[in-house]
Motif scaffolding. Structure first.
Motif, mmCIF file in Angstrom:
data_model
loop_
_atom_site.group_PDB
_atom_site.id
_atom_site.type_symbol
_atom_site.label_atom_id
_atom_site.label_comp_id
_atom_site.label_asym_id
_atom_site.label_seq_id
_atom_site.Cartn_x
_atom_site.Cartn_y
_atom_site.Cartn_z
ATOM 1 N N THR A 152 -28.879 9.477 -54.372
ATOM 2 C CA THR A 152 -28.143 10.131 -55.457
ATOM 3 C C THR A 152 -28.862 11.318 -56.074
ATOM 4 O O THR A 152 -28.225 12.167 -56.694
ATOM 5 C CB THR A 152 -27.841 9.128 -56.577
ATOM 6 O OG1 THR A 152 -29.090 8.573 -57.053
ATOM 7 C CG2 THR A 152 -26.936 8.007 -56.084
ATOM 8 N N ARG A 153 -30.198 11.391 -55.912
ATOM 9 C CA ARG A 153 -30.944 12.501 -56.501
ATOM 10 C C ARG A 153 -31.867 13.107 -55.452
ATOM 11 O O ARG A 153 -32.451 12.393 -54.636
ATOM 12 C CB ARG A 153 -31.753 12.051 -57.716
ATOM 13 C CG ARG A 153 -30.877 11.716 -58.905
ATOM 14 C CD ARG A 153 -31.688 11.607 -60.174
ATOM 15 N NE ARG A 153 -30.848 11.131 -61.273
ATOM 16 C CZ ARG A 153 -31.303 10.847 -62.483
ATOM 17 N NH1 ARG A 153 -32.597 11.002 -62.750
ATOM 18 N NH2 ARG A 153 -30.489 10.425 -63.430
ATOM 19 N N PHE A 154 -31.991 14.433 -55.532
ATOM 20 C CA PHE A 154 -32.727 15.165 -54.510
ATOM 21 C C PHE A 154 -33.542 16.256 -55.185
ATOM 22 O O PHE A 154 -33.069 16.931 -56.106
ATOM 23 C CB PHE A 154 -31.750 15.775 -53.499
ATOM 24 C CG PHE A 154 -30.793 14.765 -52.917
ATOM 25 C CD1 PHE A 154 -31.068 14.113 -51.725
ATOM 26 C CD2 PHE A 154 -29.611 14.438 -53.593
ATOM 27 C CE1 PHE A 154 -30.195 13.172 -51.209
ATOM 28 C CE2 PHE A 154 -28.730 13.497 -53.082
ATOM 29 C CZ PHE A 154 -29.029 12.857 -51.889
ATOM 30 N N GLY B 5 -22.554 5.087 -41.106
ATOM 31 C CA GLY B 5 -22.887 3.676 -40.997
ATOM 32 C C GLY B 5 -24.039 3.436 -40.044
ATOM 33 O O GLY B 5 -24.936 2.616 -40.299
ATOM 34 N N LEU B 6 -24.040 4.158 -38.936
ATOM 35 C CA LEU B 6 -25.145 4.043 -37.988
ATOM 36 C C LEU B 6 -26.459 4.476 -38.635
ATOM 37 O O LEU B 6 -27.472 3.767 -38.535
ATOM 38 C CB LEU B 6 -24.891 4.915 -36.759
ATOM 39 C CG LEU B 6 -26.150 5.125 -35.909
ATOM 40 C CD1 LEU B 6 -26.365 3.948 -34.981
ATOM 41 C CD2 LEU B 6 -26.130 6.425 -35.161
ATOM 42 N N VAL B 7 -26.450 5.628 -39.294
ATOM 43 C CA VAL B 7 -27.672 6.141 -39.898
ATOM 44 C C VAL B 7 -28.209 5.164 -40.940
ATOM 45 O O VAL B 7 -29.415 4.901 -41.006
ATOM 46 C CB VAL B 7 -27.421 7.526 -40.526
ATOM 47 C CG1 VAL B 7 -28.639 7.985 -41.325
ATOM 48 C CG2 VAL B 7 -27.093 8.541 -39.438
ATOM 49 N N ASN B 8 -27.323 4.607 -41.752
ATOM 50 C CA ASN B 8 -27.749 3.633 -42.756
ATOM 51 C C ASN B 8 -28.407 2.425 -42.097
ATOM 52 O O ASN B 8 -29.432 1.908 -42.566
ATOM 53 C CB ASN B 8 -26.543 3.198 -43.589
ATOM 54 C CG ASN B 8 -26.943 2.355 -44.784
ATOM 55 O OD1 ASN B 8 -27.948 2.629 -45.437
ATOM 56 N ND2 ASN B 8 -26.159 1.340 -45.074
ATOM 57 N N LEU C 153 -23.204 10.235 -45.279
ATOM 58 C CA LEU C 153 -24.496 9.579 -45.049
ATOM 59 C C LEU C 153 -25.169 9.201 -46.365
ATOM 60 O O LEU C 153 -25.619 8.065 -46.544
ATOM 61 C CB LEU C 153 -25.371 10.540 -44.247
ATOM 62 C CG LEU C 153 -26.709 10.080 -43.695
ATOM 63 C CD1 LEU C 153 -27.098 10.977 -42.534
ATOM 64 C CD2 LEU C 153 -27.792 10.145 -44.762
ATOM 65 N N ILE C 154 -25.249 10.147 -47.318
ATOM 66 C CA ILE C 154 -25.937 9.835 -48.565
ATOM 67 C C ILE C 154 -25.151 8.814 -49.376
ATOM 68 O O ILE C 154 -25.737 8.004 -50.105
ATOM 69 C CB ILE C 154 -26.231 11.101 -49.400
ATOM 70 C CG1 ILE C 154 -24.934 11.736 -49.904
ATOM 71 C CG2 ILE C 154 -27.078 12.082 -48.615
ATOM 72 C CD1 ILE C 154 -25.148 12.828 -50.938
#
Length: 384
Positions: free
Chosen positions: A344-346, A312-315, A337-338
């Protein structure tokens, strides 16, 4: 196309990074992309962190969808030290493929992880004597393979590559050197479910791609300046590194105790913490967020809740800062995190070290670099 299903995000990224060594086009996703044009398509899940019933359901869903795409191989990526719901997931996949047997080679001698005489060793010592004995979800209390797998009367065999293999069941392959992995690869056929760690996957690629002309290498995108390091591991080496950076005046921001112990994260203290991290990124072009082990003692808050709070912090920071590079340690932390950030895609662009993979995300302005908690960061990445 070669397909991989992994039970955690960093394991998926690790195998995606290996694909770059062979100049394959690689795509990693959290769902099956039936329209993919990639040579290597990797599905990342968080099955290792889920109850067994949910983990099996996820593996069944993705296996069905991948079988419909008729890949040249489906490789089941497991944890190299056999944490998770390994047997249940393999049995579920066997029932869908129609295969009678699976070969699981989790040993990775290049990383000091070997299996001999039915026992698992880490750098020559029984694995249950290592820090894996303190794993919060799957603490390893025995180095005997059948006990590590929690085998209870099932058809599970531990074999050397030179031995006669049974026609059915799950076969765990022993390996004490890299050549053993190559030998196991030569014994695989299209009627066997293939599973294991990154070393065995590499051996399978060597076998499948032997003699093929590699594609032209692509240029590695330059690393961008604004970076956020996220540490979600319990391994002491990373924690000690962060302590040293903090003591030297580096841009480290630990999760405040009031957030650790709070039921809700949308509090004033949470917003204040996010503001502190944003300021560190702005002033230093990089920052580290972590959880100090002293803060988690004598608290009922579980590891899963802490990972969700960190995510939540990172977002929040991503929405309010110029972060262009996320560097994340720990598979469950990366997944949380993701998920919150709707990534969704990397598309892997660089294997910086074994297991350390940098990827372009579906957000064109954001790269993410991940690694398993027990692996080593490359030199220079943590220079502050």
């Amino acid at each position: 196309m070669i397909a991989v299903i992994a039970d955690d995000f960093t394991g998926a990224a690790e195998l995606a990074g290996i694909g770059l060594r062979y100049n394959l086009t690689v795509e990693l996703g959290t769902e099956v992309n039936a329209a993919t044009k990639a040579d290597l398509f990797v599905i990342a899940t968080d099955a290792r962190s889920l109850p067994e019933v949910e983990a099996v359901a996820i593996m069944q869903k993705h296996t069905r969808e991948l079988l419909a795409m008729q890949p040249a191989m489906i490789f089941k990526k497991t944890d190299s030290v056999l944490r998770g719901h390994v047997l249940a997931e393999l049995q579920a996949q066997l029932s869908l493929t129609g295969f009678k047997k699976a070969v699981l080679v989790a040993a990775n001698p290049a990383l000091g992880r070997t299996i001999a005489d039915g026992q698992y060793f880490l750098h020559g010592k029984p694995v249950h004597e290592s820090s894996f004995s303190h794993d919060p979800d799957f603490a390893i209390s025995s180095s005997t393979i059948l006990e590590m797998l929690r085998s209870d009367g099932e058809l599970v065999y531990v074999k050397k590559y030179s031995e006669v293999l049974p026609d059915a069941g799950i076969i765990v392959g022993e390996a004490v050197q890299t050549a053993d992995l190559q030998a196991w690869a030569t014994r695989m056929d299209k009627t066997t479910l293939i599973a294991g760690a990154s070393g065995f996957f590499t051996a399978m690629l060597d076998k499948m791609l032997a003699g093929k002309q590699p594609a032209k290498s692509v240029e590695i995108p330059e690393r961008l300046p604004f970076s956020l390091f996220v540490c979600g591991t319990t391994f002491s080496q990373s924690r000690n590194t962060i302590k040293s950076i903090k003591a030297a005046g580096g841009p480290v921001c630990y999760m405040p105790e009031e957030i650790i112990r709070s039921v809700h994260s949308g509090t004033y203290s949470f917003v204040k913490w996010a503001n502190e991290v944003v300021a560190l990124v702005k002033n230093n072009e990089k920052a580290i967020v972590a959880i100090h082990e002293d803060s988690t003692r004598n608290t009922a808050v579980g590891a899963g809740q802490l990972k969700e709070k960190m995510a939540g912090l990172v977002n929040e920071v991503l929405q309010r800062s110029m972060v262009q590079e996320l560097i994340v340690e720990g598979g469950a932390t990366a997944w949380a995190l993701i998920s919150q950030s709707k990534l969704t895609r990397f598309y892997p662009v660089e294997e910086m070290a074994p297991g350390v993979v940098r990827m372009q995300t579906n957000d064109p302005n954001l790269f993410i670099t991940v690694k398993p908690g027990s692996y080593q960061w490359p030199d220079g990445l943590w220079d502050f």
